[in-house]
Design a protein around this motif. Sequence first.
Motif, PDB file in Angstrom:
ATOM      1  N   SER A 143      44.830  37.340  23.797  1.00 58.02           N
ATOM      2  CA  SER A 143      44.604  38.408  24.463  1.00 58.02           C
ATOM      3  C   SER A 143      44.113  38.242  25.973  1.00 58.02           C
ATOM      4  O   SER A 143      44.546  38.718  26.937  1.00 58.02           O
ATOM      5  CB  SER A 143      44.131  39.616  23.677  1.00 58.02           C
ATOM      6  N   VAL A 144      42.855  37.588  25.992  1.00 60.23           N
ATOM      7  CA  VAL A 144      42.321  37.438  27.043  1.00 60.23           C
ATOM      8  C   VAL A 144      43.025  36.446  28.048  1.00 60.23           C
ATOM      9  O   VAL A 144      43.059  36.571  29.422  1.00 60.23           O
ATOM     10  CB  VAL A 144      40.979  36.657  26.665  1.00 60.23           C
ATOM     11  N   ARG A 146      46.247  36.222  28.223  1.00 54.27           N
ATOM     12  CA  ARG A 146      47.422  36.907  29.070  1.00 54.27           C
ATOM     13  C   ARG A 146      46.807  37.596  30.111  1.00 54.27           C
ATOM     14  O   ARG A 146      47.614  37.758  31.269  1.00 54.27           O
ATOM     15  CB  ARG A 146      47.949  38.140  27.887  1.00 54.27           C
ATOM     16  N   LEU A 147      45.530  38.038  30.084  1.00 56.79           N
ATOM     17  CA  LEU A 147      44.929  38.705  31.509  1.00 56.79           C
ATOM     18  C   LEU A 147      44.596  37.662  32.526  1.00 56.79           C
ATOM     19  O   LEU A 147      44.616  38.021  33.739  1.00 56.79           O
ATOM     20  CB  LEU A 147      43.621  39.490  30.840  1.00 56.79           C
ATOM     21  N   LEU A 148      44.128  36.422  32.233  1.00 56.41           N
ATOM     22  CA  LEU A 148      43.633  35.599  33.097  1.00 56.41           C
ATOM     23  C   LEU A 148      44.643  34.628  33.414  1.00 56.41           C
ATOM     24  O   LEU A 148      44.559  33.865  34.381  1.00 56.41           O
ATOM     25  CB  LEU A 148      42.515  34.788  32.476  1.00 56.41           C
ATOM     26  N   SER A 149      45.998  34.414  32.848  1.00 59.63           N
ATOM     27  CA  SER A 149      46.798  33.207  33.087  1.00 59.63           C
ATOM     28  C   SER A 149      47.357  33.246  34.444  1.00 59.63           C
ATOM     29  O   SER A 149      47.651  32.069  35.020  1.00 59.63           O
ATOM     30  CB  SER A 149      47.996  33.388  32.073  1.00 59.63           C
ATOM     31  N   LYS A 150      47.460  34.485  35.006  1.00 55.24           N
ATOM     32  CA  LYS A 150      48.106  34.376  36.436  1.00 55.24           C
ATOM     33  C   LYS A 150      46.913  33.787  37.365  1.00 55.24           C
ATOM     34  O   LYS A 150      47.267  33.147  38.534  1.00 55.24           O
ATOM     35  CB  LYS A 150      48.647  35.746  36.853  1.00 55.24           C
ATOM     36  N   CYS A 159      47.686  28.550  24.658  1.00 55.20           N
ATOM     37  CA  CYS A 159      47.276  29.344  23.501  1.00 55.20           C
ATOM     38  C   CYS A 159      47.932  29.190  22.308  1.00 55.20           C
ATOM     39  O   CYS A 159      49.361  29.083  22.482  1.00 55.20           O
ATOM     40  CB  CYS A 159      47.067  30.790  24.136  1.00 55.20           C
ATOM     41  N   PHE A 160      47.467  29.202  21.151  1.00 60.67           N
ATOM     42  CA  PHE A 160      48.183  29.039  19.963  1.00 60.67           C
ATOM     43  C   PHE A 160      47.822  30.411  19.029  1.00 60.67           C
ATOM     44  O   PHE A 160      46.534  30.641  18.918  1.00 60.67           O
ATOM     45  CB  PHE A 160      47.903  27.855  19.118  1.00 60.67           C
TER      46      PHE A 160
END
Length: 181
Positions: A143-144, A146-150, A159-160
């Motif tokens: 979840s985190v 997804r927020l920081l990946s960009k 992430c797994f």
Amino acid sequence: VQPQEFASRLNREVISLDLKTSDLNHFGRGPAITIGFAREIAIYLGVSKENIEDRLKSLRLSPLRMETRQKGDWTVLLDCYNASPESTKMFLESIQMPAESIVVLADMLELGEQSASQHESLLRFALNKKFNRLYLLGPMYASVWRLLSKQFSNSHCECFDQKHDLISKLQDFYCSRDLDH
């Protein structure tokens, strides 16, 4: 010695430990600070420095606390027993990572209402350390991430959701290096 004077001395002497040259360095920064505090308290209580040093020679941390394992040419450092964000950050600060390295962070399940913010803070810290490879395990890190990946799109982070997927990735990476199994 008054309690305030002792606390001030303790803080000065322990926090100023040079962990790079200290015999305690192999325990990692967090345990070394704790050991340093315990050593100073023992001295304050009248235990001789020689007795303390003799005891420290036989000191062993709990399993999975700065535990070192060898697998072929690889050294695996495990520091996951009852990990907290603070102990994990100290671990990441204190290790020297070789060029071919992998850091695995897994969800910490006992953080309560602060879980998301604690995982985000720790992940930001790890991403800014620019580890060669950073693998994340669990729904909170997913979840985190997804927020920081960009923001960290050029990082070597994956992430797994499932442990078996991470294990498979690690086995593929290990085997691709032509190391003994």
